[in-house]
Design a protein around this motif. Structure first.
Motif: not given
Lengths: 305, 207
Positions: B37-40, B46-53, B139-143
């Protein structure tokens, strides 16, 4: 003649048990550590891990999400006959690793080393891996070891060639220095079951160390006094270091030091160490020539230990 | 040594009070990550497809999760070694606005420096106890599942008193394991003596 159908069941069950259940001797090592640790914090590290390990046995789920490298060790009777021969056995074993992965007993961990391609089965070039030993008789004993990534990747498994001039002091220094560095911050999931290989070529010493770490019982001793003394000295010294559970400080820093050796060349001495993580997972099943099977607590890979 | 029960999203106030050696339990949203993921994101841009706020807690882990009846079932979960991801540690702290990273082992100097600058801590497990943690993780979701696969995908989790973890890097950049290193190095001197390894021992240089 041992039938394929029997082998299929045995191999699948041995993989499952090898991934989900710690053996009795390792469980005992946890109990001893809980009794011996002097701080509540260290006791809890062992206690929580043991509680989880016992639940894994009850629930038959992997003892750790890192289900490791799939390694098979086969002790084969010289007269043993297998339907389809040993190539059939290896094919069955690969299929059972894939099945165990699909059913969640193994995590899909094995990948192409360069492209990162993940077949999702834990089956690929040279994996699973097979090691054979031939003994008198017509039974076979199948051991499965789930060799964890942490204990392999952070310097807990390595070798060094040393000069005869450096002798026993050089051997011991390499083991204690390498182990304490590898156990730092809990990288190799200490206290490990530590295998040490002395002599032979680099790969012979490494294989002996790996087999001593994965297949010998905690608290077993080499039958030759010189070797069992090295085991005892290294065990006492490493346990005086204060590494503790997951490197967080404590009285138990290694569960066992198991030494094996081979004759070596006059040119030098190979010394290898191989650490198996504290949840040292393995399972062994004996298959008799008439198809009966028996689960064994001791792989008895090295005669009598 | 104190014990804290913290809720995510974590605030600066939550984490600056933590000192090395303290124990922490965590509740609320979190996400998982390991090297692919970090390499991606950081190397392949690439853009992280969710907010970490609202999800400023990262867990280094490679879980076992299986698909069952159109649902995800968590089979096993134990934090994996953070030190391997040191290359992207500082970037993750800074660009994702993390307040805590949970992972085995610890992280290196560059990440510790970023943690000091941006108020973030590293938390390390003292046990390997997946079965004790299963009930505290949903588990809520997966990206990025298709791109990275089950183990390396970014799983969104909801935690309920997930822990305990020891604070091994605090917001001042102190490292818990350096204290253990000092003890081990001191004990090693006596161990050398017991093993008859001379204090001035030097290996014959073979290569």
């Amino acid at each position: 003649m041992i039938k394929k159908e029997v082998l299929e069941h045995v191999i699948f069950d041995t993989i499952k048990k090898g991934s989900c259940c710690i053996p009795k001797d390792v469980r005992e090592a946890f109990n001893r550590a809980i009794a011996n640790e002097r701080t509540q914090k260290a006791k809890e590290g062992f206690n929580n891990t043991l509680k989880s390990l016992d639940l894994s046995i009850e629930r038959m789920n992997p003892a750790c999400p890192d289900t490791g490298w799939p390694l098979f060790f086969l002790k084969v009777g010289n007269e043993a006959k297998i339907e389809g021969g040993f190539m059939a056995l290896e094919e069955l074993a690969r299929n059972m690793v894939a099945k165990a992965t699909k059913e969640g007993y193994l995590r899909a961990t094995m990948k192409h080393p360069l492209t990162g391609y993940d077949p999702g089965t834990n089956v690929g070039m040279n994996i699973p891996h097979f090691t054979y030993k031939f003994v008198p008789g017509n039974d076979i004993e199948i051991s499965y070891a789930a060799k964890g990534g942490g204990s392999e990747c952070f310097g807990g498994t390595r070798y060094k060639m040393i000069a005869f001039a450096d002798g026993l002091a050089g051997i011991k220094k390499f083991v204690i220095d390498a182990y304490s560095a590898a156990a730092r911050a809990g990288a190799i999931c200490p206290p490990a079951v530590l295998g040490v290989g002395i002599g032979g070529t680099g790969n012979i010493a490494s294989a002996l160390a790996k087999e001593a770490a994965c297949l010998r019982l905690v608290d077993s001793h080499h039958p030759e006094e010189m070797m069992s003394q090295i085991e005892k000295d290294l065990y006492d010294s490493i346990n005086s270091l204060g590494i503790g559970p997951m490197g967080s400080g404590g009285d138990t820093s290694v569960f066992s030091v198991n030494v094996e050796y081979a004759y070596t060349h006059i040119a030098g001495i190979a010394v290898a160490l191989s650490s198996n993580c504290w949840i040292a997972r393995r399972a062994t099943t004996r298959v008799y020539s008439d198809g009966r099977t028996e689960e064994l607590d001791n792989p008895n890979w090295f005669d009598g230990r | 040594m104190a014990t804290y029960y913290l809720n995510v999203p974590l605030t600066d106030e939550d984490v600056v009070q933590l000192k090395i050696g303290d124990l922490v339990y965590l509740s609320g949203p979190a996400f998982t990550c390991r090297s692919r993921l970090q390499r991606y994101i950081f190397d392949e841009k690439n853009k992280l497809p969710f907010s970490t706020e609202q999800r400023n807690l990262l867990i280094h882990v490679g879980p076992i999760i299986v698909r069952e009846n159109d649902d995800w079932r968590l089979v096993s979960f134990t934090p994996t070694s953070s030190i391997r991801f040191e290359k992207w540690g500082a970037k993750s702290v800074k660009e994702w606005g993390l307040k805590a990273i949970v992972g085995k082992t610890t992280m290196g100097e560059e990440t510790a420096q970023a943690m000091k600058e941006h108020k973030c801590v590293h938390l390390s497990p003292q046990s390997v106890s997946p079965n004790l943690w299963l009930d505290s993780i949903k588990i809520e979701d997966v990206y990025l599942f298709d791109e990275l696969g089950t183990i390396e995908a970014a799983w969104h989790l909801q935690l309920d008193k997930f822990g305990p973890f020891v604070v091994d890097i605090d917001c001042e950049g102190n490292n818990y394991f350096e204290g253990i290193d000092t003890v081990v190095e001191e004990n090693k001197k006596k161990a050398y003596k017991d093993l008859n390894i001379p204090a001035d021992f030097k290996y014959t240089k073979l290569y």
